[in-house]
Scaffold this motif. Structure first.
Motif, PDB file in Angstrom:
ATOM      1  N   VAL A  95      41.234  44.765  42.419  1.00  0.00           N
ATOM      2  CA  VAL A  95      39.891  44.288  42.322  1.00  0.00           C
ATOM      3  C   VAL A  95      39.419  42.892  41.659  1.00  0.00           C
ATOM      4  CG1 VAL A  95      37.608  45.169  41.333  1.00  0.00           C
ATOM      5  CG2 VAL A  95      38.965  46.350  42.154  1.00  0.00           C
ATOM      6  N   GLN A  96      38.450  42.330  41.331  1.00  0.00           N
ATOM      7  CA  GLN A  96      37.941  40.830  40.727  1.00  0.00           C
ATOM      8  C   GLN A  96      36.892  41.056  40.027  1.00  0.00           C
ATOM      9  OE1 GLN A  96      38.857  37.275  42.379  1.00  0.00           O
ATOM     10  NE2 GLN A  96      37.928  35.965  40.800  1.00  0.00           N
ATOM     11  N   TYR A  97      36.244  41.633  40.717  1.00  0.00           N
ATOM     12  CA  TYR A  97      34.928  41.923  40.087  1.00  0.00           C
ATOM     13  C   TYR A  97      34.161  43.604  40.131  1.00  0.00           C
ATOM     14  CZ  TYR A  97      34.637  37.116  40.747  1.00  0.00           C
ATOM     15  OH  TYR A  97      34.996  35.740  40.478  1.00  0.00           O
ATOM     16  N   SER A 131      42.882  39.381  38.737  1.00  0.00           N
ATOM     17  CA  SER A 131      42.959  39.003  40.082  1.00  0.00           C
ATOM     18  C   SER A 131      42.484  38.184  40.361  1.00  0.00           C
ATOM     19  CB  SER A 131      42.267  40.724  40.488  1.00  0.00           C
ATOM     20  OG  SER A 131      41.640  40.353  41.693  1.00  0.00           O
ATOM     21  N   CYS A 132      42.635  37.830  41.384  1.00  0.00           N
ATOM     22  CA  CYS A 132      41.972  36.472  42.346  1.00  0.00           C
ATOM     23  C   CYS A 132      41.044  36.859  43.404  1.00  0.00           C
ATOM     24  CB  CYS A 132      42.777  34.996  42.507  1.00  0.00           C
ATOM     25  SG  CYS A 132      43.909  35.124  43.429  1.00  0.00           S
ATOM     26  N   SER A 133      41.513  38.609  43.997  1.00  0.00           N
ATOM     27  CA  SER A 133      40.934  38.362  44.734  1.00  0.00           C
ATOM     28  C   SER A 133      39.280  38.593  45.842  1.00  0.00           C
ATOM     29  CB  SER A 133      40.849  40.732  45.193  1.00  0.00           C
ATOM     30  OG  SER A 133      40.234  40.586  44.552  1.00  0.00           O
ATOM     31  N   GLY A 134      38.786  38.330  45.165  1.00  0.00           N
ATOM     32  CA  GLY A 134      37.196  37.813  45.468  1.00  0.00           C
ATOM     33  C   GLY A 134      37.004  39.313  46.060  1.00  0.00           C
ATOM     34  N   VAL A 135      37.235  40.251  45.533  1.00  0.00           N
ATOM     35  CA  VAL A 135      36.272  41.805  45.846  1.00  0.00           C
ATOM     36  C   VAL A 135      35.609  42.234  44.958  1.00  0.00           C
ATOM     37  CG1 VAL A 135      37.202  44.471  46.620  1.00  0.00           C
ATOM     38  CG2 VAL A 135      38.594  42.140  47.702  1.00  0.00           C
ATOM     39  N   THR A 136      34.668  42.604  45.195  1.00  0.00           N
ATOM     40  CA  THR A 136      33.767  43.424  43.908  1.00  0.00           C
ATOM     41  C   THR A 136      34.166  45.085  44.542  1.00  0.00           C
ATOM     42  OG1 THR A 136      31.871  41.398  44.183  1.00  0.00           O
ATOM     43  CG2 THR A 136      31.685  43.412  43.474  1.00  0.00           C
ATOM     44  N   VAL A 169      40.798  44.768  31.056  1.00  0.00           N
ATOM     45  CA  VAL A 169      40.311  45.519  32.266  1.00  0.00           C
ATOM     46  C   VAL A 169      40.966  45.189  33.523  1.00  0.00           C
ATOM     47  CG1 VAL A 169      38.720  47.035  33.220  1.00  0.00           C
ATOM     48  CG2 VAL A 169      38.063  46.683  30.509  1.00  0.00           C
ATOM     49  N   SER A 170      41.695  45.980  34.035  1.00  0.00           N
ATOM     50  CA  SER A 170      42.156  45.412  35.876  1.00  0.00           C
ATOM     51  C   SER A 170      41.833  46.540  36.502  1.00  0.00           C
ATOM     52  CB  SER A 170      43.755  45.050  34.780  1.00  0.00           C
ATOM     53  OG  SER A 170      44.211  46.018  34.963  1.00  0.00           O
TER      54      SER A 170
END
Length: 152
Positions: A69-71, A91-96, A131-132
């Motif tokens: 998760v990124q956001y 993370s640079c997945s762009g997933v919220t 946090v990740s």
């Protein structure tokens, strides 16, 4: 060096592959939902290194998909004010990840490419420095599908 924690909502989530791989972290089982997260994490130092591993639902991703998760932000269907968005580390997945107070079964208001859980935005709102989050899609917003995933 900050203390490293593995934060999960349920005992079942401790058996997820990323949770098992993080055996050098101190596990904390919060319980499901915001108030349980607040009770479980309120005493941790803000420099704690937190990895949240858990299940999520999504109308966009297939069951079984693993997502960094990124956001994260709260999910309030039908409310028009903008919620604060928290950025996860690494993370640079762009997933919220949209965090809801209830199990979400209606995809209305969920942007494409998003996931839904019941804890992550509450964890992030504490203001921890690191946090990740890794989430496993357990269902496509279907409570029966979610419960079936837990039995596996």
């Amino acid at each position: 060096m900050s203390t490293r924690y593995l934060v999960v909502a349920t005992e079942e989530e401790l058996s997820l592959p990323w949770a098992k791989a993080e055996c050098n972290r101190i596990p904390i089982v919060t319980g499901v939902g915001g108030t349980n997260v607040i009770k479980a994490l309120r005493g941790l130092p803000r420099n704690a290194d937190i990895l949240n591993v858990g299940y999520c639902g999504s109308p966009s991703f297939p069951v079984g998909k693993v997502i960094w998760v990124q956001y994260a932000r709260l999910h309030h269907p039908g409310v028009t004010f903008k919620e604060e968005t928290f950025e996860m580390k690494g993370s640079c997945s762009g997933v919220t990840c949209l965090t809801s107070g209830d199990f979400v079964t209606d995809p209305g208001g969920i942007p494409p490419g998003s996931i839904v859980d019941m804890e992550l935005a509450y964890i992030a709102a504490f203001g921890f420095d690191n946090v990740s989050a890794v989430k496993y899609v357990s269902d496509n917003l279907n409570l029966k599908e979610y419960k079936s995933c837990l039995k596996k």
